[in-house]
Design a protein around this motif. Structure first.
Motif, PDB file in Angstrom:
ATOM      1  N   ASN A  91      26.300  46.939  38.273  1.00 35.90           N
ATOM      2  CA  ASN A  91      25.374  47.925  37.242  1.00 35.90           C
ATOM      3  C   ASN A  91      24.645  48.867  37.873  1.00 35.90           C
ATOM      4  OD1 ASN A  91      26.139  47.091  34.474  1.00 35.90           O
ATOM      5  ND2 ASN A  91      25.279  45.077  35.400  1.00 35.90           N
ATOM      6  N   SER A  92      24.732  48.871  39.262  1.00 39.06           N
ATOM      7  CA  SER A  92      23.769  49.883  40.073  1.00 39.06           C
ATOM      8  C   SER A  92      24.408  50.666  40.882  1.00 39.06           C
ATOM      9  CB  SER A  92      22.954  48.796  41.156  1.00 39.06           C
ATOM     10  OG  SER A  92      23.649  48.081  41.698  1.00 39.06           O
ATOM     11  N   LEU A  93      24.000  51.699  41.319  1.00 40.20           N
ATOM     12  CA  LEU A  93      24.679  52.706  42.236  1.00 40.20           C
ATOM     13  C   LEU A  93      24.891  52.280  43.772  1.00 40.20           C
ATOM     14  CD1 LEU A  93      22.687  55.925  41.180  1.00 40.20           C
ATOM     15  CD2 LEU A  93      25.086  55.299  40.466  1.00 40.20           C
ATOM     16  N   GLY A  94      23.942  51.269  44.339  1.00 40.04           N
ATOM     17  CA  GLY A  94      24.141  50.979  45.659  1.00 40.04           C
ATOM     18  C   GLY A  94      24.164  49.285  45.477  1.00 40.04           C
ATOM     19  N   PHE A  95      24.714  48.794  46.180  1.00 42.32           N
ATOM     20  CA  PHE A  95      25.183  47.267  46.108  1.00 42.32           C
ATOM     21  C   PHE A  95      25.518  46.539  47.514  1.00 42.32           C
ATOM     22  CE2 PHE A  95      29.123  49.295  44.717  1.00 42.32           C
ATOM     23  CZ  PHE A  95      30.062  48.640  45.596  1.00 42.32           C
ATOM     24  N   VAL A 243      30.817  41.677  29.914  1.00 43.68           N
ATOM     25  CA  VAL A 243      29.371  42.089  30.187  1.00 43.68           C
ATOM     26  C   VAL A 243      28.914  43.092  29.043  1.00 43.68           C
ATOM     27  CG1 VAL A 243      27.875  43.330  31.504  1.00 43.68           C
ATOM     28  CG2 VAL A 243      29.631  42.002  32.491  1.00 43.68           C
ATOM     29  N   SER A 244      29.581  43.759  28.470  1.00 44.01           N
ATOM     30  CA  SER A 244      29.331  44.742  27.259  1.00 44.01           C
ATOM     31  C   SER A 244      30.796  44.698  26.487  1.00 44.01           C
ATOM     32  CB  SER A 244      28.888  45.944  27.728  1.00 44.01           C
ATOM     33  OG  SER A 244      28.844  46.798  26.446  1.00 44.01           O
ATOM     34  N   PRO A 245      30.636  44.613  25.000  1.00 43.31           N
ATOM     35  CA  PRO A 245      31.792  44.739  24.343  1.00 43.31           C
ATOM     36  C   PRO A 245      32.067  46.209  23.849  1.00 43.31           C
ATOM     37  CG  PRO A 245      29.723  44.122  22.905  1.00 43.31           C
ATOM     38  CD  PRO A 245      29.323  44.300  24.374  1.00 43.31           C
ATOM     39  N   HIS A 246      31.231  47.083  24.249  1.00 43.63           N
ATOM     40  CA  HIS A 246      31.554  48.647  23.988  1.00 43.63           C
ATOM     41  C   HIS A 246      31.375  49.368  25.091  1.00 43.63           C
ATOM     42  CE1 HIS A 246      30.660  46.849  19.712  1.00 43.63           C
ATOM     43  NE2 HIS A 246      31.640  47.580  19.468  1.00 43.63           N
ATOM     44  N   ASN A 272      29.834  55.547  34.991  1.00 41.63           N
ATOM     45  CA  ASN A 272      28.625  54.499  34.986  1.00 41.63           C
ATOM     46  C   ASN A 272      27.593  54.972  35.954  1.00 41.63           C
ATOM     47  OD1 ASN A 272      29.836  52.930  33.511  1.00 41.63           O
ATOM     48  ND2 ASN A 272      29.667  51.155  34.538  1.00 41.63           N
ATOM     49  N   GLY A 273      27.299  56.382  35.960  1.00 48.19           N
ATOM     50  CA  GLY A 273      26.130  57.085  36.417  1.00 48.19           C
ATOM     51  C   GLY A 273      26.621  57.564  37.736  1.00 48.19           C
ATOM     52  N   ARG A 274      28.035  57.523  38.369  1.00 48.49           N
ATOM     53  CA  ARG A 274      28.398  58.153  39.470  1.00 48.49           C
ATOM     54  C   ARG A 274      29.359  59.058  39.402  1.00 48.49           C
ATOM     55  NH1 ARG A 274      27.595  55.427  44.250  1.00 48.49           N
ATOM     56  NH2 ARG A 274      27.668  53.465  43.240  1.00 48.49           N
ATOM     57  N   ALA A 306      30.731  55.436  30.257  1.00 46.86           N
ATOM     58  CA  ALA A 306      29.720  54.281  30.304  1.00 46.86           C
ATOM     59  C   ALA A 306      30.315  52.910  30.105  1.00 46.86           C
ATOM     60  CB  ALA A 306      28.392  54.349  29.600  1.00 46.86           C
ATOM     61  N   ILE A 307      31.164  52.517  31.158  1.00 48.92           N
ATOM     62  CA  ILE A 307      32.094  51.217  30.658  1.00 48.92           C
ATOM     63  C   ILE A 307      31.675  49.939  31.049  1.00 48.92           C
ATOM     64  CG2 ILE A 307      34.485  50.706  31.446  1.00 48.92           C
ATOM     65  CD1 ILE A 307      35.262  53.458  31.870  1.00 48.92           C
ATOM     66  N   SER A 308      31.937  49.039  30.504  1.00 48.81           N
ATOM     67  CA  SER A 308      31.717  47.701  31.057  1.00 48.81           C
ATOM     68  C   SER A 308      31.992  47.388  32.396  1.00 48.81           C
ATOM     69  CB  SER A 308      32.380  46.764  30.096  1.00 48.81           C
ATOM     70  OG  SER A 308      32.295  45.409  30.454  1.00 48.81           O
ATOM     71  N   PRO A 309      31.178  46.693  33.305  1.00 49.72           N
ATOM     72  CA  PRO A 309      31.236  46.700  34.548  1.00 49.72           C
ATOM     73  C   PRO A 309      32.633  46.115  35.097  1.00 49.72           C
ATOM     74  CG  PRO A 309      29.209  46.445  34.149  1.00 49.72           C
ATOM     75  CD  PRO A 309      29.777  46.558  33.021  1.00 49.72           C
ATOM     76  N   ASP A 310      33.076  45.087  34.136  1.00 53.27           N
ATOM     77  CA  ASP A 310      34.360  44.378  34.620  1.00 53.27           C
ATOM     78  C   ASP A 310      35.406  45.254  34.551  1.00 53.27           C
ATOM     79  OD1 ASP A 310      34.393  44.671  31.739  1.00 53.27           O
ATOM     80  OD2 ASP A 310      34.293  42.170  31.591  1.00 53.27           O
ATOM     81  N   GLN A 311      35.510  46.377  33.939  1.00 53.63           N
ATOM     82  CA  GLN A 311      36.623  47.338  33.757  1.00 53.63           C
ATOM     83  C   GLN A 311      36.860  48.135  35.119  1.00 53.63           C
ATOM     84  OE1 GLN A 311      38.790  48.041  31.061  1.00 53.63           O
ATOM     85  NE2 GLN A 311      38.042  46.017  30.497  1.00 53.63           N
TER      86      GLN A 311
END
Length: 576
Positions: A91-95, A243-246, A272-274, A306-311
């Motif tokens: 969910n973050s830009l850096g990891f 993580v998110s249904p929508h 997702n912000g990038r 803005a997509i669920s991260p598992d996608q």
């Protein structure tokens, strides 16, 4: 034979890793700014001294305590993931925890930080490999200031291989602008050599921010669509564990009758912000604008999903710009539908704005030359142009109503918010073109249409688009079926000859639509005009004809009121 494979020295490993992450001034700015955004910053100040190879990024984010500061620049240290499972919930830009450590390998790094609610701020300098070499208490507001000095000081060949300073600054500006589009709520101040270079003010939406970056585009030239979408189901992921249904789709498009570009440089996709590179989605956008723009012109379009991260698989490329997106066909379908919605004309997306820049200037010039004073309702308010951002969306309660025909060419149409001039030929051309795209129908003709002296290439072209053509004598050819719209026309032979000169099926459909549409100069009665307006409003892309020409000119009631100075008081207007 003795083995020649051996482990690299650790300092070489670090240099290779650093080279993947930090390759320019722009990459340093990108990594530091993304850390600031992950920290929740709403105000970011970037200062650059390119001749000194020095960069400073200050933010008002959550800040770091002393323990975090001492770990921040060590190899692969991050607060954003803990295990391999977290790589599928980014969910973050850096990891990856590489940026700050790579900077200690290529430059001198200093960080000042104070956590929100903390009483003390700390300043730490890092040595090679991320080791802490100096710690001291310092006065600082909550937030973080990162200073990178002597960048590539230990890699002189890297400095020599980089572009000129002007080109690097252009890359920095583009990097910041791209990130700002993804985070419109953030205030940006950019300084170069201790002088303010440019600023980006926060905005409620990306559509309101975009004119700060593309100066030639006004907010009235843009249409913004926001949709909430259900995530696609697939066998790899259980919907219960999502993580998110929508997901959210935010789309900003330049209306094709108002703005477009020579290159496809403003077809941009963010997830997702990038900002990312997704050729499949970019091609989907270009296809959705097909036959709405003039030849060799490209749309202005910014898409943010803005997509669920598992996608998403972010860990596909060192630069994180190339990703793997699950269920790509589903997202392409949703994007196409969103663009069609943005380009349609409905009661919810008509803006209270004069249609063209020339008309806007004409109205303002006429108001300025008036022989008496024009007093607004609120004398303390500054005069606002018809295209001011404060002009709200004008919702039209009724459909367009045909009023009259001007020069047997333009239909005067009335609605509750003003009036439009609709060019009858190209409006009808748009209607016919979309009908032909939906149902390309060829009908038999008897007797056949005879054409004279066709080249083999022309015969092949007519066969390619489905026409039955056969020799009918010396230099004669018989065409036994034609596109349905051409059947009642007297110039059918000329139209078929025009189709024989090349192009794909869509090109032929455009040519048939243009040839079949009602000609300018043709008188129309009230019912015919109304029928044309009704059919035109229901098209998918009603703003331009298939050649990219604008179809209508809008004169809104608010603009007409300003032009005729209808805001006046009896008595004062007569000099009493």
């Amino acid at each position: 034979m003795a083995s020649t494979i051996q482990a690299l020295p650790i300092e070489v490993v670090y240099l290779i890793t650093a080279g993947e992450v930090i390759d320019s001034l722009a990459s340093v700015v990108r990594e530091l700014v993304e850390n600031s955004l992950d920290a929740g910053a709403t105000r970011i100040v970037v200062s650059l001294w390119p001749q000194q190879w020095r960069i400073r990024v200050a933010d008002n984010g959550c800040g770091m305590n002393l323990d975090d500061l001492q770990q921040a620049a060590t190899a692969h240290s991050t607060s954003k993931i803990r295990s391999s499972a977290d790589l599928w919930k980014i969910n973050s830009l850096g990891f990856r925890g590489e940026a700050l450590h790579s900077l200690t390998t290529l430059a001198d790094l200093e960080i000042l930080s104070r956590p929100v609610g903390g009483k003390l701020g700390w300043r730490i300098s890092y040595g090679d490999g991320g080791e802490v070499v100096q710690v001291e208490v310092t006065a600082i507001a909550p937030g973080t200031v990162v200073t990178v000095s002597h960048l590539f000081g230990n890699c002189s060949s890297r400095r020599q291989g980089l572009p000129t300073t002007a080109q690097q600054m252009k890359a920095v500006q583009a990097t910041i602008q791209q990130i700002a589009l993804c985070h419109p709520h953030v205030t940006w101040q950019i300084w170069q050599n201790d002088r303010q270079w440019f600023t980006i003010c926060p905005a409620a939406t990306t559509g309101q921010l975009l004119p700060q970056i593309l100066r030639q585009v006004r907010q009235g030239d843009l249409q913004e669509v926001k949709l909430e979408l259900s995530n696609p189901l697939n066998s790899c992921t259980d919907a219960i564990n999502r993580v998110s249904p929508h997901s959210l789709l935010n789309l900003v498009v330049g209306l094709p009758d108002r703005c477009h570009r020579h290159r496809p440089d403003w077809v941009r996709v963010a997830i997702n912000g990038r900002m990312v590179k997704t050729p499949e989605l970019e091609q989907t956008i270009l296809s959705a604008f097909h036959r709405t723009l003039p030849r060799d012109r490209y749309p202005i379009c910014f898409l943010h999903l803005a997509i669920s991260p598992d996608q998403i698989n972010w860990n596909r490329n060192p630069a994180k710009t190339e990703i793997y997106l699950n269920e790509i066909i589903y997202w392409q379908e949703q994007i196409t539908q969103a663009i069609n919605q943005a380009l349609s004309i409905s009661s919810s997306n008509l803006k209270e704005a004069v249609h063209t820049t020339r008309v806007s200037k004409l109205l303002k010039a006429a108001e300025a030359k008036g022989s008496y004073n024009f007093n607004p309702q609120n004398p303390n308010e500054d005069y606002k142009t018809p295209n001011s951002c404060t002009d709200a969306i004008n919702r039209v309660s009724n459909s367009l109503k045909a009023v009259a025909q001007v020069s047997n060419t333009y239909i005067v149409a009335e609605h509750s918010g003003g009036m439009w001039l609709v060019e009858q030929h190209i409006a009808h051309e748009r209607v016919l073109y979309e009908q032909l795209c939906d149902d390309w129908q060829l009908v038999s003709v008897e007797p056949p249409i005879i054409l004279y002296q066709l080249s083999p290439a022309q015969v092949s072209q007519l066969q390619r688009i489905g026409l039955e053509i056969e020799p009918f004598g010396e230099q004669l050819w018989a065409v036994r079926n034609i596109p349905a719209p051409l059947q009642p026309r007297d110039d059918c032979a000329e139209a078929i000859l025009e189709l024989s000169w090349g192009g794909d099926l869509q090109t032929a459909q455009v040519a048939v639509a243009c040839r079949s549409a009602i000609r300018n100069g043709t008188p129309m009665n009230q019912q015919e005009m109304q029928t044309l307006l009704d059919n035109w409003q229901r098209t998918r892309n009603p703003r331009t004809c298939p050649h990219g020409r604008p179809i209508y000119l809008s004169l809104e009631e608010s603009a007409l009121a300003r032009f005729f100075r209808r805001n006046w008081v009896i008595g004062k207007s007569h000099g009493i």
